[in-house]
Design an enzyme around this catalytic site. Structure first.
Site, PDB file in Angstrom:
ATOM      1  N   TYR A  34       0.831  -1.212   0.000  1.00  0.00           N
ATOM      2  CA  TYR A  34       0.000   0.000   0.000  1.00  0.00           C
ATOM      3  C   TYR A  34       0.859   1.253   0.000  1.00  0.00           C
ATOM      4  CZ  TYR A  34       1.041   0.872   4.944  1.00  0.00           C
ATOM      5  OH  TYR A  34       1.686   1.164   6.116  1.00  0.00           O
ATOM      6  N   ARG A  53       7.722   3.997  -5.024  1.00  0.00           N
ATOM      7  CA  ARG A  53       7.833   3.063  -3.884  1.00  0.00           C
ATOM      8  C   ARG A  53       6.789   1.955  -3.984  1.00  0.00           C
ATOM      9  NH1 ARG A  53       7.636   5.438   2.118  1.00  0.00           N
ATOM     10  NH2 ARG A  53       5.453   5.678   1.521  1.00  0.00           N
ATOM     11  N   ARG A 102      -7.212 -21.662  -0.682  1.00  0.00           N
ATOM     12  CA  ARG A 102      -6.189 -21.010   0.145  1.00  0.00           C
ATOM     13  C   ARG A 102      -4.878 -21.762  -0.030  1.00  0.00           C
ATOM     14  NH1 ARG A 102      -3.649 -21.537   4.922  1.00  0.00           N
ATOM     15  NH2 ARG A 102      -3.145 -19.624   6.055  1.00  0.00           N
ATOM     16  N   HIS A 104      -0.591 -21.117   0.109  1.00  0.00           N
ATOM     17  CA  HIS A 104       0.499 -20.172   0.343  1.00  0.00           C
ATOM     18  C   HIS A 104       1.176 -19.814  -0.972  1.00  0.00           C
ATOM     19  CE1 HIS A 104      -0.061 -21.319   4.513  1.00  0.00           C
ATOM     20  NE2 HIS A 104       0.806 -20.387   4.880  1.00  0.00           N
ATOM     21  N   LYS A 149       6.470  -1.950   1.775  1.00  0.00           N
ATOM     22  CA  LYS A 149       5.338  -1.338   2.494  1.00  0.00           C
ATOM     23  C   LYS A 149       4.148  -2.292   2.417  1.00  0.00           C
ATOM     24  CE  LYS A 149       3.284   3.257   3.174  1.00  0.00           C
ATOM     25  NZ  LYS A 149       3.463   3.359   4.618  1.00  0.00           N
ATOM     26  N   GLU A 181      13.234   2.871  13.261  1.00  0.00           N
ATOM     27  CA  GLU A 181      12.291   3.943  12.900  1.00  0.00           C
ATOM     28  C   GLU A 181      11.162   3.931  13.908  1.00  0.00           C
ATOM     29  OE1 GLU A 181      10.523   3.049   9.027  1.00  0.00           O
ATOM     30  OE2 GLU A 181      10.698   0.917   9.443  1.00  0.00           O
TER      31      GLU A 181
HETATM   32  C1  LIG Z   1       7.090   2.028   9.309  1.00  0.00           C
HETATM   33  C2  LIG Z   1       7.080   3.368   8.628  1.00  0.00           C
HETATM   34  N1  LIG Z   1       8.230   4.038   8.497  1.00  0.00           N
HETATM   35  C3  LIG Z   1       8.279   5.243   7.909  1.00  0.00           C
HETATM   36  C4  LIG Z   1       7.141   5.842   7.408  1.00  0.00           C
HETATM   37  C5  LIG Z   1       7.235   7.174   6.752  1.00  0.00           C
HETATM   38  O1  LIG Z   1       7.077   7.066   5.355  1.00  0.00           O
HETATM   39  P1  LIG Z   1       6.501   8.268   4.516  1.00  0.00           P
HETATM   40  O2  LIG Z   1       7.315   9.463   4.867  1.00  0.00           O
HETATM   41  O3  LIG Z   1       6.687   7.871   3.103  1.00  0.00           O
HETATM   42  O4  LIG Z   1       5.076   8.424   4.921  1.00  0.00           O
HETATM   43  C6  LIG Z   1       5.919   5.172   7.502  1.00  0.00           C
HETATM   44  C7  LIG Z   1       4.724   5.789   6.943  1.00  0.00           C
HETATM   45  O5  LIG Z   1       3.637   5.362   7.085  1.00  0.00           O
HETATM   46  C8  LIG Z   1       5.884   3.895   8.118  1.00  0.00           C
HETATM   47  O6  LIG Z   1       4.727   3.218   8.244  1.00  0.00           O
END
Ligand SMILES: Cc1ncc(COP(=O)(O)O)c(C=O)c1O
Length: 289
Positions: A34, A53, A102, A104, A149, A181
């Site tokens: 997403y 991305r 279902r 995997h 993501k 992060e």
């Molecule tokens: C785990 C994580 N790190 C960093 C970010 C920051 O990413 P962005 O600046 O592209 O929103 C997000 C954004 O949702 C995130 O979920």
């Protein structure tokens, strides 16, 4: 607040009427990726970075992009317009689709599910900018491909809830004594006038807001380094910032009940935040891609 019109597999329809099969692999396996794209005054911000991305995340889960950047821009445009423009954020999800059964193993030639909806982007409260937010730390319990993501966000959900339980805004994650992060944010620290951010890699998401911070720091002649940040450095930082699409940059003024710096948003934060605001204004009326 979600806005009324969403996009599902090429159709625009009321969000309330959207239906996806319970056999969709997003539902069964979180087999989906997403993006969240901010929209200021009707214009998607950093759309190319988000589209790039998305393609990168799709490649990470062995899926081709179901739509070109231009097609994604058209979906965004229609959603923004049909939901009344202004400040919004768009959620765009691509899942591997629904199969009867279902397994995997990845099925061949399954039509993907593309879903997108819009939400109102509420203005940031003056209090947050004046006082900053608090954060706690926790061990990073997520998987080993955090650069993708993925909608498999259970660890992020549980980690975020720790901050809710503690009355804090965000959970900042540590792994082997190093900052990774936040549960849904990039974390920057400021030390002696220099911004420092852990390097991108599999351990963290390459943030789109981070790129804006780096670009604006260079414009403002503020030093900006990509390098490891130890827990000790995090705790002794002069400033800590959270960067993420829906809020831009926010100052963290308390970490685990200790003040960050003098406990107020720092001088570099103020400069960077002002530059961010000006940059959004500069882009008004320019093409989104
Ligand atoms: C785990 C994580 N790190 C960093 C970010 C920051 O990413 P962005 O600046 O592209 O929103 C997000 C954004 O949702 C995130 O979920």
């Amino acid at each position: 607040m979600p806005l009324p019109i969403c996009h599902l597999n090429g159709e625009y329809l009321p969000l309330e009427a959207a239906r996806v099969s319970p056999l969709d692999r997003a539902f069964l396996f979180a087999d989906a990726v997403y993006e969240v794209i901010p929209v200021y005054a009707g214009r998607p911000f950093r759309l190319r970075a988000h589209a790039d991305r998305l393609v990168r995340s799709l490649a990470g889960i062995r899926m081709p992009a179901p739509l070109s950047h231009e097609e994604l821009a058209a979906v965004c445009r229609t959603l923004i317009d049909r939901n009344g423009g202004g400040d919004q954020y768009l959620y765009v999800q691509v899942s591997r689709g629904a199969e009867f059964g279902r397994n995997h193993a990845i099925p061949e030639a399954l039509p993907p599910t593309l879903f997108a909806f819009a939400s109102r982007l509420e203005p940031l409260s003056a209090q947050i900018l004046e006082r900053g937010v608090s954060a706690i730390t926790a061990a990073d319990t997520r998987w080993a491909r955090r650069d993708i993501k993925s909608t498999a966000l259970l660890a992020n959900v549980l980690l975020k809830q720790l901050s809710v339980d503690a009355g804090a805004y965000e959970t900042i994650l540590l792994e082997n004594g190093q900052l990774t992060e936040g549960s849904s944010t990039t974390v920057h620290v400021v030390e002696d006038g220099v911004i420092r951010t852990p390097p991108n890699g599999r351990q963290m998401l390459p943030g789109t807001t981070r790129e804006v911070v780096e670009m604006l720091a260079s414009r403002l002649d503020i030093g900006c380094e990509s390098g490891p940040v130890s827990e000790a450095r995090l705790r002794s930082a002069d400033e800590i910032w959270l960067a993420f699409s829906t809020r831009g940059v926010l100052p963290v003024t308390r970490l685990d009940d200790a003040a960050v710096g003098d406990g107020r948003p720092g001088a570099l934060f103020r400069r960077l935040h002002g530059a961010f605001h000006d940059y959004v204004g500069e882009l008004a009326g320019t093409p989104a891609l």
